[in-house]
Design a protein around this motif. Structure first.
Motif, PDB file in Angstrom:
ATOM      1  N   LEU A 144       1.145  -0.761   0.255  1.00 12.35           N
ATOM      2  CA  LEU A 144       0.064   0.001  -0.018  1.00 12.35           C
ATOM      3  C   LEU A 144       0.453   1.466   0.020  1.00 12.35           C
ATOM      4  CD1 LEU A 144      -2.657  -0.773   2.210  1.00 12.35           C
ATOM      5  CD2 LEU A 144      -2.740  -1.502  -0.079  1.00 12.35           C
ATOM      6  N   TYR A 145       1.298   0.713   0.947  1.00 14.65           N
ATOM      7  CA  TYR A 145       2.978   2.482   0.770  1.00 14.65           C
ATOM      8  C   TYR A 145       3.916   2.830  -0.713  1.00 14.65           C
ATOM      9  CZ  TYR A 145       6.912   5.284   2.111  1.00 14.65           C
ATOM     10  OH  TYR A 145       7.358   6.751   2.683  1.00 14.65           O
ATOM     11  N   SER A 146       4.133   1.361  -0.874  1.00 10.27           N
ATOM     12  CA  SER A 146       4.391   1.380  -2.916  1.00 10.27           C
ATOM     13  C   SER A 146       2.919   1.961  -3.885  1.00 10.27           C
ATOM     14  CB  SER A 146       4.601   0.187  -3.206  1.00 10.27           C
ATOM     15  OG  SER A 146       4.159  -1.050  -3.556  1.00 10.27           O
ATOM     16  N   VAL A 147       2.366   1.814  -3.557  1.00 14.13           N
ATOM     17  CA  VAL A 147       1.014   2.314  -4.162  1.00 14.13           C
ATOM     18  C   VAL A 147       1.148   3.640  -3.787  1.00 14.13           C
ATOM     19  CG1 VAL A 147      -1.013   2.384  -5.055  1.00 14.13           C
ATOM     20  CG2 VAL A 147       0.368   0.458  -4.909  1.00 14.13           C
ATOM     21  N   ALA A 148       0.326   3.690  -2.589  1.00 14.29           N
ATOM     22  CA  ALA A 148       0.118   5.226  -2.182  1.00 14.29           C
ATOM     23  C   ALA A 148       2.009   6.522  -2.565  1.00 14.29           C
ATOM     24  CB  ALA A 148      -0.626   5.579  -1.045  1.00 14.29           C
ATOM     25  N   GLY A 149       3.069   6.185  -2.064  1.00 16.65           N
ATOM     26  CA  GLY A 149       3.961   7.131  -1.673  1.00 16.65           C
ATOM     27  C   GLY A 149       3.049   7.718  -0.981  1.00 16.65           C
ATOM     28  N   SER A 196       5.489   4.512 -18.964  1.00 12.76           N
ATOM     29  CA  SER A 196       5.828   4.696 -17.895  1.00 12.76           C
ATOM     30  C   SER A 196       4.683   4.853 -16.140  1.00 12.76           C
ATOM     31  CB  SER A 196       6.072   5.878 -17.964  1.00 12.76           C
ATOM     32  OG  SER A 196       5.136   7.398 -17.748  1.00 12.76           O
ATOM     33  N   ALA A 197       3.244   4.415 -16.708  1.00 12.64           N
ATOM     34  CA  ALA A 197       2.408   4.255 -14.913  1.00 12.64           C
ATOM     35  C   ALA A 197       2.583   2.883 -15.133  1.00 12.64           C
ATOM     36  CB  ALA A 197       0.744   4.375 -16.260  1.00 12.64           C
ATOM     37  N   THR A 198       2.320   2.919 -13.678  1.00 10.69           N
ATOM     38  CA  THR A 198       2.443   1.915 -12.260  1.00 10.69           C
ATOM     39  C   THR A 198       1.675   0.893 -12.992  1.00 10.69           C
ATOM     40  OG1 THR A 198       1.159   2.807 -10.843  1.00 10.69           O
ATOM     41  CG2 THR A 198       3.779   2.709 -10.845  1.00 10.69           C
ATOM     42  N   PRO A 199       1.314  -0.554 -12.792  1.00 11.41           N
ATOM     43  CA  PRO A 199       0.707  -1.674 -12.891  1.00 11.41           C
ATOM     44  C   PRO A 199      -0.973  -1.040 -11.966  1.00 11.41           C
ATOM     45  CG  PRO A 199       2.916  -2.894 -11.684  1.00 11.41           C
ATOM     46  CD  PRO A 199       2.503  -1.456 -11.864  1.00 11.41           C
ATOM     47  N   GLU A 200      -1.215  -0.630 -11.204  1.00 10.28           N
ATOM     48  CA  GLU A 200      -2.141  -0.331 -10.696  1.00 10.28           C
ATOM     49  C   GLU A 200      -2.988   0.955 -11.555  1.00 10.28           C
ATOM     50  OE1 GLU A 200       0.412  -0.624  -8.725  1.00 10.28           O
ATOM     51  OE2 GLU A 200      -0.098  -2.052  -7.595  1.00 10.28           O
ATOM     52  N   GLN A 201      -1.885   2.505 -11.635  1.00  7.69           N
ATOM     53  CA  GLN A 201      -2.187   3.441 -12.897  1.00  7.69           C
ATOM     54  C   GLN A 201      -2.947   3.065 -14.098  1.00  7.69           C
ATOM     55  OE1 GLN A 201       0.695   6.156 -12.703  1.00  7.69           O
ATOM     56  NE2 GLN A 201       0.441   7.564 -10.972  1.00  7.69           N
ATOM     57  N   THR A 251      -6.117   4.548   0.137  1.00  9.72           N
ATOM     58  CA  THR A 251      -5.085   4.636  -1.190  1.00  9.72           C
ATOM     59  C   THR A 251      -5.705   4.273  -2.334  1.00  9.72           C
ATOM     60  OG1 THR A 251      -3.993   2.292   0.320  1.00  9.72           O
ATOM     61  CG2 THR A 251      -3.738   2.904  -1.855  1.00  9.72           C
ATOM     62  N   MET A 252      -6.535   4.061  -2.613  1.00 10.70           N
ATOM     63  CA  MET A 252      -7.162   4.208  -4.097  1.00 10.70           C
ATOM     64  C   MET A 252      -7.980   6.802  -4.834  1.00 10.70           C
ATOM     65  SD  MET A 252      -8.462   2.767  -6.211  1.00 10.70           S
ATOM     66  CE  MET A 252      -8.045   3.210  -7.783  1.00 10.70           C
ATOM     67  N   THR A 253      -7.681   6.844  -3.652  1.00 10.26           N
ATOM     68  CA  THR A 253      -7.929   8.564  -3.892  1.00 10.26           C
ATOM     69  C   THR A 253      -6.564   8.670  -3.766  1.00 10.26           C
ATOM     70  OG1 THR A 253      -7.875   8.516  -1.396  1.00 10.26           O
ATOM     71  CG2 THR A 253      -9.188   8.670  -2.017  1.00 10.26           C
ATOM     72  N   VAL A 254      -5.528   8.713  -2.980  1.00 11.21           N
ATOM     73  CA  VAL A 254      -3.940   9.053  -3.087  1.00 11.21           C
ATOM     74  C   VAL A 254      -3.362   8.848  -4.964  1.00 11.21           C
ATOM     75  CG1 VAL A 254      -1.491   8.473  -2.783  1.00 11.21           C
ATOM     76  CG2 VAL A 254      -2.778   8.893  -1.186  1.00 11.21           C
ATOM     77  N   LEU A 255      -3.668   7.528  -4.837  1.00  8.72           N
ATOM     78  CA  LEU A 255      -3.561   7.100  -6.621  1.00  8.72           C
ATOM     79  C   LEU A 255      -4.674   7.652  -7.885  1.00  8.72           C
ATOM     80  CD1 LEU A 255      -2.566   4.872  -8.354  1.00  8.72           C
ATOM     81  CD2 LEU A 255      -4.304   3.925  -8.080  1.00  8.72           C
ATOM     82  N   LEU A 256      -5.359   8.194  -7.271  1.00 15.43           N
ATOM     83  CA  LEU A 256      -6.364   9.402  -8.793  1.00 15.43           C
ATOM     84  C   LEU A 256      -5.740  10.460  -8.203  1.00 15.43           C
ATOM     85  CD1 LEU A 256      -9.793   7.584  -8.076  1.00 15.43           C
ATOM     86  CD2 LEU A 256      -8.254   7.087  -9.927  1.00 15.43           C
ATOM     87  N   THR A 287      -3.903  14.740 -11.439  1.00 17.23           N
ATOM     88  CA  THR A 287      -2.931  15.806 -11.639  1.00 17.23           C
ATOM     89  C   THR A 287      -1.434  15.874 -13.580  1.00 17.23           C
ATOM     90  OG1 THR A 287      -2.363  15.865  -9.297  1.00 17.23           O
ATOM     91  CG2 THR A 287      -0.750  16.655 -10.363  1.00 17.23           C
ATOM     92  N   ASP A 288      -1.696  14.838 -13.436  1.00 12.91           N
ATOM     93  CA  ASP A 288      -1.512  14.006 -14.319  1.00 12.91           C
ATOM     94  C   ASP A 288      -1.867  14.312 -15.668  1.00 12.91           C
ATOM     95  OD1 ASP A 288       1.135  13.557 -12.804  1.00 12.91           O
ATOM     96  OD2 ASP A 288       1.431  11.567 -12.826  1.00 12.91           O
ATOM     97  N   GLU A 289      -3.259  14.606 -16.037  1.00 15.30           N
ATOM     98  CA  GLU A 289      -4.218  14.633 -16.418  1.00 15.30           C
ATOM     99  C   GLU A 289      -4.742  13.458 -17.177  1.00 15.30           C
ATOM    100  OE1 GLU A 289      -4.245  18.530 -18.734  1.00 15.30           O
ATOM    101  OE2 GLU A 289      -4.071  19.545 -16.986  1.00 15.30           O
TER     102      GLU A 289
END
Length: 143
Positions: free
Chosen positions: A43-48, A71-76, A102-107, A112-114
């Protein structure tokens, strides 16, 4: 004296029956029957470490604007593939097996990256159409 009952002989199959499959290992579950929680390290690696979050609700609809970049992560990438059609944050969280936080941080990173667009859910009118109410009223009066 009763005659003995005759039993029919059934033909033997030419191909022997397949051996039964060994039992599949059970999926690990928590004591209350739910799926186990993911590792905190994952979760920390996904959320940063960044704590910035967009104002997202469970029913906020997410729509992908583009295909997943290299360049996107697997979750992205998974979020971008799932969001070709609008999906709520709660649905995305369930599909990916990630907690809402965690989902809110990922989204937030994707917004932000549009790469995705967040919009409020479509709300139906609170008051029904007047013509529908009149039709129901006239139908009830005829009874």
């Amino acid at each position: 004296m009763t005659p003995p009952r005759r039993t029919r002989r059934r033909p033997q199959p030419l191909v022997p029956e397949p051996a039964p499959r060994p039992p599949q290992p059970a999926q690990p579950t928590a004591a209350d029957g739910r799926r186990p929680r993911p590792n905190p390290e994952r979760l920390y690696s996904v959320a940063g470490s960044d704590g910035a979050r967009a104002e997202l609700d469970l029913v906020t609809l997410i729509v992908a604007r583009t295909a997943p970049p290299v360049s996107a992560t697997p979750e992205q990438s998974a979020v971008l593939r799932l969001c070709r059609a609008p999906l709520s944050v709660a649905e995305l969280s369930a599909y990916l097996g990630l907690p809402f936080s965690t989902m809110t941080v990922l989204l937030t990173e994707l917004i932000t990256d549009e790469l995705v667009h967040a919009r409020a859910p479509i709300v139906r009118q609170a008051v029904p159409d007047r013509s529908l109410l009149e039709a129901v009223m006239h139908g009830l009066q005829r009874l």
